[in-house]
Design an enzyme around this catalytic site. Structure first.
Site, short mmCIF file in Angstrom:
data_model
loop_
_atom_site.label_atom_id
_atom_site.label_comp_id
_atom_site.label_asym_id
_atom_site.label_seq_id
_atom_site.Cartn_x
_atom_site.Cartn_y
_atom_site.Cartn_z
N GLU A 1 0.86 -1.19 0.00
CA GLU A 1 0.00 0.00 0.00
C GLU A 1 0.89 1.24 0.00
O GLU A 1 1.80 1.36 0.83
CB GLU A 1 -0.92 -0.02 1.23
CG GLU A 1 -1.89 1.14 1.23
CD GLU A 1 -3.14 0.90 2.07
OE1 GLU A 1 -3.40 -0.23 2.48
OE2 GLU A 1 -3.87 1.89 2.30
N ASN B 1 -3.23 -1.82 7.70
CA ASN B 1 -4.52 -2.37 7.29
C ASN B 1 -4.29 -3.87 7.24
O ASN B 1 -4.02 -4.45 6.20
CB ASN B 1 -4.93 -1.84 5.91
CG ASN B 1 -5.29 -0.36 5.97
OD1 ASN B 1 -5.82 0.13 6.97
ND2 ASN B 1 -4.99 0.37 4.90
N LYS C 1 -3.91 -0.34 14.00
CA LYS C 1 -4.74 0.73 13.44
C LYS C 1 -6.17 0.35 13.79
O LYS C 1 -6.70 -0.62 13.24
CB LYS C 1 -4.54 0.79 11.92
CG LYS C 1 -5.49 1.73 11.18
CD LYS C 1 -5.11 1.85 9.69
CE LYS C 1 -6.07 2.71 8.91
NZ LYS C 1 -5.68 2.87 7.49
N GLU D 1 -10.50 4.53 9.35
CA GLU D 1 -10.70 4.19 7.93
C GLU D 1 -11.26 2.78 7.75
O GLU D 1 -10.77 2.00 6.94
CB GLU D 1 -9.38 4.35 7.15
CG GLU D 1 -8.87 5.78 7.16
CD GLU D 1 -7.65 6.03 6.28
OE1 GLU D 1 -6.85 5.12 6.09
OE2 GLU D 1 -7.53 7.17 5.78
N ARG E 1 -11.36 17.63 10.24
CA ARG E 1 -10.57 16.42 10.44
C ARG E 1 -9.32 16.67 11.27
O ARG E 1 -8.88 15.81 12.04
CB ARG E 1 -10.19 15.86 9.05
CG ARG E 1 -9.27 14.68 9.11
CD ARG E 1 -9.13 14.06 7.74
NE ARG E 1 -8.00 13.16 7.70
CZ ARG E 1 -7.57 12.55 6.60
NH1 ARG E 1 -8.20 12.75 5.45
NH2 ARG E 1 -6.54 11.75 6.63
N ASP F 1 -2.59 14.32 7.41
CA ASP F 1 -2.13 13.07 6.81
C ASP F 1 -0.91 13.24 5.92
O ASP F 1 -1.04 13.19 4.70
CB ASP F 1 -3.27 12.44 6.01
CG ASP F 1 -2.97 11.01 5.62
OD1 ASP F 1 -1.93 10.48 6.02
OD2 ASP F 1 -3.80 10.42 4.89
N GLU G 1 3.95 9.07 -0.58
CA GLU G 1 2.54 9.01 -0.98
C GLU G 1 2.03 10.36 -1.49
O GLU G 1 1.35 10.43 -2.50
CB GLU G 1 1.68 8.54 0.21
CG GLU G 1 0.20 8.62 -0.09
CD GLU G 1 -0.68 8.17 1.08
OE1 GLU G 1 -0.13 7.79 2.13
OE2 GLU G 1 -1.91 8.19 0.91
N HIS H 1 -4.00 18.71 0.94
CA HIS H 1 -4.91 17.65 0.46
C HIS H 1 -5.75 18.05 -0.74
O HIS H 1 -6.97 17.84 -0.76
CB HIS H 1 -5.81 17.16 1.60
CG HIS H 1 -5.86 15.65 1.63
ND1 HIS H 1 -6.03 14.89 0.49
CD2 HIS H 1 -5.74 14.76 2.66
CE1 HIS H 1 -6.02 13.60 0.84
NE2 HIS H 1 -5.82 13.49 2.14
N TRP I 1 -13.01 13.44 2.13
CA TRP I 1 -12.10 12.79 1.18
C TRP I 1 -12.05 13.57 -0.13
O TRP I 1 -11.64 13.03 -1.16
CB TRP I 1 -12.52 11.32 0.95
CG TRP I 1 -12.15 10.43 2.12
CD1 TRP I 1 -11.36 10.78 3.18
CD2 TRP I 1 -12.52 9.07 2.34
NE1 TRP I 1 -11.23 9.73 4.05
CE2 TRP I 1 -11.93 8.65 3.56
CE3 TRP I 1 -13.30 8.13 1.63
CZ2 TRP I 1 -12.09 7.37 4.09
CZ3 TRP I 1 -13.46 6.85 2.17
CH2 TRP I 1 -12.85 6.48 3.39
O1 GCW Z 1 -2.46 8.34 4.23
C1 GCW Z 1 -3.44 7.36 4.38
C2 GCW Z 1 -3.21 6.43 3.23
C3 GCW Z 1 -3.70 5.03 3.49
C4 GCW Z 1 -3.11 4.56 4.81
C5 GCW Z 1 -3.59 5.49 5.91
C6 GCW Z 1 -3.01 5.14 7.26
C7 GCW Z 1 -2.41 2.36 5.42
O2 GCW Z 1 -3.81 6.97 2.10
O3 GCW Z 1 -3.29 4.23 2.42
O4 GCW Z 1 -3.45 3.23 5.09
O5 GCW Z 1 -3.17 6.79 5.63
O6 GCW Z 1 -2.01 5.74 7.62
O7 GCW Z 1 -3.53 4.27 7.94
#
Ligand code: GCW
Length: 689
Positions: free
Chosen positions: A137, A185, A262, A266, A310, A339, A367, A509, A532
């Protein structure tokens, strides 16, 4: 005679530098001078240390080096002391770290004096977001080095083991001492007998290098894997299931580090599904691991679509739980409150909790910073976070100090980095992305290192010419002036360049779709959760742009200690780099430069693109100093980098212009793409990647 000499010199200059795949990272082979190593003990780790010295010694021929495991009060944990005669440490691992530092110094200077080096954080951990089918991922360097799909997915081959050893060595050389083998995840299957066997094999390869293995676990594993009716953390059967599992894991992996979780984030299950708190969930697992010395790294990455901001949520949810966590739980907090954006202020959870250990989570994989297509050196971003002052205990309470145990006693201190590693020959996709792996390790060891020093070391280790192949001149002044200095400057500017062409002045974002690569400030398909979609974050309309987090807005500012809360709240004192993070402002708002906000935005986007264009020149000029393979691979990526920076600029300026209704200043280069076309390709970005 003169012709002969010039012909000879020409031969040298024209000699191609031997092609390199980049697989050797910062540990490229050099012919070593003989050295005599005397060591006080005998173990797998010490043998590695001795071997490294013998294979890599660049010091005086025939020198004699003593490696001594001998207690010294000035040395902490796996720290070490370098002396004129060798390395001293409390632990064998300390010896190994000292040896790597000694060898690094021989290649990069500065010369070694008698000195002690102790780690800033006790646990320096990579998080692999690797799935059990081998996909990664947010990974941009090929498949997982740990997992794969297909018939032989669980067979441990010699090739696997060799790769894991190389991985372990690279990590140990920069002080990393832990790794989470699978994605947060998490699949419940990771805790099944067959996957645990593979984890055991990985752990065995990593162990001599001092790397402990950890696993990400799914909170509902007792039901999903164990077939229990509930995974309620207070249910005796669920607890017993975890206890039995822990026993099984420690039988296979005696030095197992613990779990990363986690939960209720999400769509992942968590204690709240059973009416319990994060503390109740984390503590249950902590109690299960306690007898074995294991820890729980519990992530604070939580947010729901209902809250109107958020950025406030992790703090709002975790602060009331301060003091309720066991001492072997560490709350793992992303550097910023949203994030891993190109720029965020630090998360207010650093410096927030006083009775709970908190650890920073940084993202090494890019990312949100150009995947493996863009050259972005992340050390300046991490330095910015780690050195930010939280004011938790008055001035000087930096994020680093509020998390490494200096401000409050903590049983464990830790820092995590989401890995950018895959099976690509060069490990990280982009040759320069290796510098981010390197920087994470170096900062985790010494959070006071500067980005400049880290870049300097990395360039010397990764690119300095091999003396056998190049004339001496290239190694020294010429190389430094024409390669080291400009390439370092490019690296040091690269993160700010990315902020400029993606999200300047506190924007965040505004990516298209779910791939987080290209721009999509317009992206808001019907039915998508508002949080989102980019319009939720930029809030652009004809009246202005930016997210109002002031006291009259979402009041996220109040989560920071004074004087920060007031500083961020007040337009006069809010740093412009965070302006649109905290404020919604009219397009004609007057900036410190005297320009309007709109003009200032245009200049930032322009600047970012110009910077990348400049990087191309820096690299092309560096050609004589790099082997052909790495040169052309980086060159080609820089071309794409430039094209995509241009797309970012055009997309954002043309989209926001619909609201600002103001002209792009005439000394800014005109967009070369049409907004309509860019909006059409936004989903296709996915296929490019
Ligand atoms: O930044 C987001 C990502 C997800 C990621 C999530 C997280 C692993 O888009 O892909 O999942 O954070 O940190 O849990």
């Amino acid at each position: 005679m003169r012709t002969l000499i010039s012909a000879f010199m020409l031969l040298f200059v024209a000699l191609p530098v031997k092609a390199e795949t980049g697989h050797d990272l910062w540990l490229r082979k050099h012919s070593a001078n003989p050295v005599k190593v005397v060591c006080s003990g005998n173990s797998a780790t010490l043998s590695i240390a001795m071997n490294e010295l013998q294979q890599g010694w660049q010091g005086e021929t025939g020198a004699s080096i003593v490696l001594a495991v001998k207690p010294d009060k000035s040395i902490k944990g796996d720290g070490y002391k370098l002396t004129a005669s060798g390395v001293q440490a409390n632990t064998e691992l300390g010896i190994l770290y000292g040896v790597y530092e000694l060898l690094r110094r021989q290649q990069t200077g500065p010369p070694v004096k008698e000195e002690v080096s102790n780690p800033s954080y006790e646990r320096r951990v990579l998080n692999h977001w690797d799935n059990l089918d081998g996909s990664v991922e947010r990974g941009y360097a090929g498949h997982s080095i740990f997992w794969r799909s297909g018939e032989d997915s669980l067979a441990v081959t010699e090739k696997d083991k060799a790769l894991w050893l190389e991985y372990a060595r690279a990590n140990a050389s920069i002080g990393i001492n832990g790794t989470v083998l699978n994605n947060v995840n998490a699949s419940p299957k990771i805790l099944s007998g067959e996957y645990l066997m593979r984890a055991k094999a990985i752990a065995e390869a990593l162990r001599p290098y001092g790397i402990r293995s950890y696993l990400s676990v799914k909170f509902s594993s007792p039901s999903l894997l164990g077939g229990l009716k509930t995974s309620d953390p207070l249910d005796p059967q669920a607890i017993q299931w975890w206890e039995t599992k822990a026993k099984e894991i420690y039988r296979l992996i005696p030095d197992f580090g613990g779990f990363l979780v986690k939960a209720n984030s999400e769509g992942q299950p968590g204690p709240q599904d059973y009416g319990r708190t994060h503390a109740q969930g984390a503590n249950m697992l902590a109690d299960v691991l306690k007898p074995y010395g294991g820890i729980v790294m519990w992530r604070a990455f939580v947010y729901s679509s209902e809250d109107k901001d958020r950025a406030r949520q992790a703090y709002a949810e975790f602060m009331p739980l301060d003091g309720q966590f066991r001492d072997n739980v560490i709350i793992q907090v992303k550097n910023g409150p949203v994030d891993f954006q190109p720029r965020e202020p630090f998360s207010p959870l650093f410096g927030g909790m006083k009775k709970t250990s908190v650890m920073p989570e940084l993202q090494i994989t890019q990312e949100y910073l150009g995947h493996s297509f863009q050259l972005v050196f992340l050390a300046p971003m991490w330095e910015e976070t780690l050195q930010s002052d939280t004011y938790q205990e008055g001035p000087g309470s930096t994020v680093a100090r509020s998390t490494n145990g200096s401000l409050f006693p903590q049983k464990y201190s830790a820092i995590a980095g989401v890995a950018n590693i895959g099976i690509d020959a060069n490990w990280c996709g982009h040759h320069f992305a290796q510098a981010n792996w390197y920087a994470f390790g170096r900062l985790a060891w010494n959070s006071g290192l500067t980005s400049d020093r880290i870049a300097d070391e990395w360039i010397r280790l990764t690119f300095s010419p091999n003396s056998k192949e190049r004339p001496d001149a290239l190694k020294t002044r010429d190389w430094q002036e024409k390669f080291l200095i400009p390439v370092k400057e490019m690296m040091l500017q690269s993160r700010e360049a990315a902020v400029n062409y993606m999200m300047p002045l506190g924007l965040h974002h505004i990516f298209a779709g779910t791939h987080h690569y290209g721009p999509g400030p317009w992206y808001a398909p019907k039915g998508t959760r508002p949080d989102w979609t980019p319009p939720y974050y930029h809030q652009a309309d004809t009246s202005g742009i930016g997210f109002d987090r002031t006291r009259s807005g979402s009041n996220a500012v109040s989560q920071y200690h004074e004087p920060l809360a007031s500083q961020f709240n007040d337009l006069k004192t809010c740093p412009e780099i965070y302006l649109l993070w905290f404020h919604h402002l009219p397009w004609t708002y007057k900036m410190k430069s005297g320009r309007t906000l709109w003009d200032e935005l245009c200049y930032h986007y322009e600047k970012g693109v110009v910077q990348v264009r400049q990087f191309q020149k820096v690299w092309d000029r560096a050609e004589p100093y790099v082997d052909a393979q790495r040169f052309s691979e980086v060159q080609s990526r820089l071309r794409r980098h430039y094209r995509d920076a241009q797309i970012w600029k055009d997309a954002c300026l043309l989209y926001f212009q619909q609201f600002s209704r103001l002209p792009i200043p005439y000394d800014v280069e005109r967009p070369v793409n049409d907004l309509e076309d860019l909006m059409k390709i936004d989903l296709k970005w996915l296929h490019h990647n």
